[in-house]
Design an enzyme around this catalytic site. Structure first.
Site, PDB file in Angstrom:
ATOM      1  N   LYS A   1     -14.720   3.382 -69.259  1.00 19.50           N
ATOM      2  CA  LYS A   1     -14.287   4.035 -68.199  1.00 19.50           C
ATOM      3  C   LYS A   1     -12.644   3.813 -68.157  1.00 19.50           C
ATOM      4  CE  LYS A   1     -16.769   1.755 -65.221  1.00 19.50           C
ATOM      5  NZ  LYS A   1     -17.476   0.701 -66.143  1.00 19.50           N
TER       6      LYS A   1
ATOM      7  N   ARG B   1     -19.969   0.795 -56.799  1.00 11.25           N
ATOM      8  CA  ARG B   1     -20.642   0.051 -57.556  1.00 11.25           C
ATOM      9  C   ARG B   1     -22.318  -0.204 -57.092  1.00 11.25           C
ATOM     10  NH1 ARG B   1     -16.685  -2.445 -61.061  1.00 11.25           N
ATOM     11  NH2 ARG B   1     -17.530  -3.331 -63.009  1.00 11.25           N
TER      12      ARG B   1
ATOM     13  N   ARG C   1     -13.660  -7.801 -76.790  1.00 11.99           N
ATOM     14  CA  ARG C   1     -12.400  -7.151 -76.088  1.00 11.99           C
ATOM     15  C   ARG C   1     -11.389  -8.050 -75.940  1.00 11.99           C
ATOM     16  NH1 ARG C   1     -13.524  -3.681 -70.510  1.00 11.99           N
ATOM     17  NH2 ARG C   1     -14.183  -5.650 -69.751  1.00 11.99           N
TER      18      ARG C   1
ATOM     19  N   ARG D   1     -10.702 -11.695 -71.335  1.00  9.97           N
ATOM     20  CA  ARG D   1     -11.117 -11.869 -69.560  1.00  9.97           C
ATOM     21  C   ARG D   1     -12.474 -13.106 -69.595  1.00  9.97           C
ATOM     22  NH1 ARG D   1     -11.807  -5.824 -67.250  1.00  9.97           N
ATOM     23  NH2 ARG D   1     -13.683  -6.929 -66.213  1.00  9.97           N
TER      24      ARG D   1
ATOM     25  N   ARG E   1     -23.263  -9.434 -66.309  1.00 11.14           N
ATOM     26  CA  ARG E   1     -22.732  -8.270 -65.842  1.00 11.14           C
ATOM     27  C   ARG E   1     -23.579  -6.812 -66.163  1.00 11.14           C
ATOM     28  NH1 ARG E   1     -17.234  -8.410 -68.695  1.00 11.14           N
ATOM     29  NH2 ARG E   1     -16.801  -6.400 -67.423  1.00 11.14           N
TER      30      ARG E   1
HETATM   31  P1  AMP Z   1     -14.181  -4.120 -63.752  1.00  6.38           P
HETATM   32  O1  AMP Z   1     -12.961  -4.488 -64.596  1.00  6.38           O
HETATM   33  O2  AMP Z   1     -14.251  -2.749 -63.330  1.00  6.38           O
HETATM   34  O3  AMP Z   1     -15.210  -4.366 -64.964  1.00  6.38           O
HETATM   35  O4  AMP Z   1     -14.540  -5.393 -62.653  1.00  6.38           O
HETATM   36  C1  AMP Z   1     -14.463  -6.546 -62.960  1.00  6.38           C
HETATM   37  C2  AMP Z   1     -15.061  -7.355 -61.730  1.00  6.38           C
HETATM   38  O5  AMP Z   1     -14.406  -7.031 -60.392  1.00  6.38           O
HETATM   39  C3  AMP Z   1     -16.423  -6.955 -61.636  1.00  6.38           C
HETATM   40  O6  AMP Z   1     -17.349  -7.788 -62.447  1.00  6.38           O
HETATM   41  C4  AMP Z   1     -16.753  -7.403 -60.030  1.00  6.38           C
HETATM   42  O7  AMP Z   1     -16.798  -9.086 -59.962  1.00  6.38           O
HETATM   43  C5  AMP Z   1     -15.434  -6.882 -59.573  1.00  6.38           C
HETATM   44  N1  AMP Z   1     -15.716  -5.618 -58.969  1.00  6.38           N
HETATM   45  C6  AMP Z   1     -14.878  -4.667 -59.427  1.00  6.38           C
HETATM   46  N2  AMP Z   1     -15.408  -3.349 -58.812  1.00  6.38           N
HETATM   47  C7  AMP Z   1     -16.263  -3.911 -58.041  1.00  6.38           C
HETATM   48  C8  AMP Z   1     -16.838  -2.997 -56.867  1.00  6.38           C
HETATM   49  N3  AMP Z   1     -16.817  -1.903 -56.869  1.00  6.38           N
HETATM   50  N4  AMP Z   1     -17.804  -3.647 -56.265  1.00  6.38           N
HETATM   51  C9  AMP Z   1     -18.179  -5.032 -56.385  1.00  6.38           C
HETATM   52  N5  AMP Z   1     -17.386  -5.914 -57.183  1.00  6.38           N
HETATM   53  C10 AMP Z   1     -16.432  -5.237 -58.059  1.00  6.38           C
END
Ligand code: AMP
Length: 209
Positions: A13, A88, A122, A153, A164
């Site tokens: 994404k 989400r 990653r 990360r 996740r």
């Molecule tokens: P990402 O970089 O999109 O994988 O997001 C990393 C982390 O941020 C996720 O595993 C969640 O802990 C938090 N996060 C990001 N976007 C959301 C969302 N829309 N709702 C809840 N938690 C989020």
């Protein structure tokens, strides 16, 4: 155009959204990036979010909805945007309906086995956000774009990755039906090469414009 990118972590994404935003001249709004910056800067939102993000759990809906409300009210969102990582959950999607009119939801499909391989390998640049896979890096430990050190990360550690993916299947995947029922969903095979995925999405968005 206001676009949502939907798909499991590691589906591509962020990479695709960045390229498409550059091509369309619209901002990429990554809630993961916003939260990581807030955590790094130790803001009140960052302090609230830290434990959730590091454990691979979702941050509570009210925190995310406030972040998105503020971000979408900014001037640069007037000509459109890509939401990368939001919504989400179904409550987030319902709240978004009261804030914005979405034109298209791009869903990237990748199977779990490939997601685990992609996420565990990653490496990211904490400075500019560029991402790499260890298989492409060889001996390289710094970012090609800005020279900063690359890191893994915390939430890409193998045990957190599985968590996740479970969170995605339980809480985020119901959004596929949610947006299908609103006739907004367009599915893409995220297992194809990066270039092919990019072209298919651009063709679809071009036909909608
Ligand atoms: P990402 O970089 O999109 O994988 O997001 C990393 C982390 O941020 C996720 O595993 C969640 O802990 C938090 N996060 C990001 N976007 C959301 C969302 N829309 N709702 C809840 N938690 C989020």
């Amino acid at each position: 155009m206001n676009i949502i990118f939907l798909g499991p972590p590691g589906a591509g994404k962020g990479t695709q959204a960045q390229r498409i935003c550059d091509a369309l001249g619209i901002p990429q709004i990554s809630t993961g990036d916003i939260l990581r910056k807030a955590i790094k800067d130790a803001t009140p939102t960052g302090l609230k979010a830290k434990a959730y993000v590091e454990a691979g759990k979702l941050v509570p809906d009210d925190v995310l909805i406030d972040i998105i409300k503020d971000r979408l009210a900014m001037e640069d969102c007037k000509k459109g945007y890509i939401l990368d990582g939001f919504p989400r959950t179904v409550p987030q999607a319902e709240a978004l309906e009261g804030i914005a009119k979405i034109d298209c939801v791009v869903e990237l499909e990748v199977d779990d086995e490939n997601l685990i391989r992609r996420l565990s390998g990653r490496r990211v640049c904490l400075n500019c956000g560029a991402t790499y896979h260890v298989s492409m890096l060889g001996d390289r430990t710094t970012c090609e774009k800005c020279g900063e050190t690359l890191i893994q990360r915390k939430d890409d550690a193998p045990e957190t990755v599985l968590n996740r993916l479970n969170v995605y299947h339980e809480q985020t995947a119901p959004l596929i039906k949610f947006y299908e029922s609103r006739k907004l969903l367009k599915k893409f095979d995220g297992m194809q090469g990066m270039e092919e995925v990019y072209q298919s999405i651009m063709d679809t968005l071009g036909a909608l414009a």
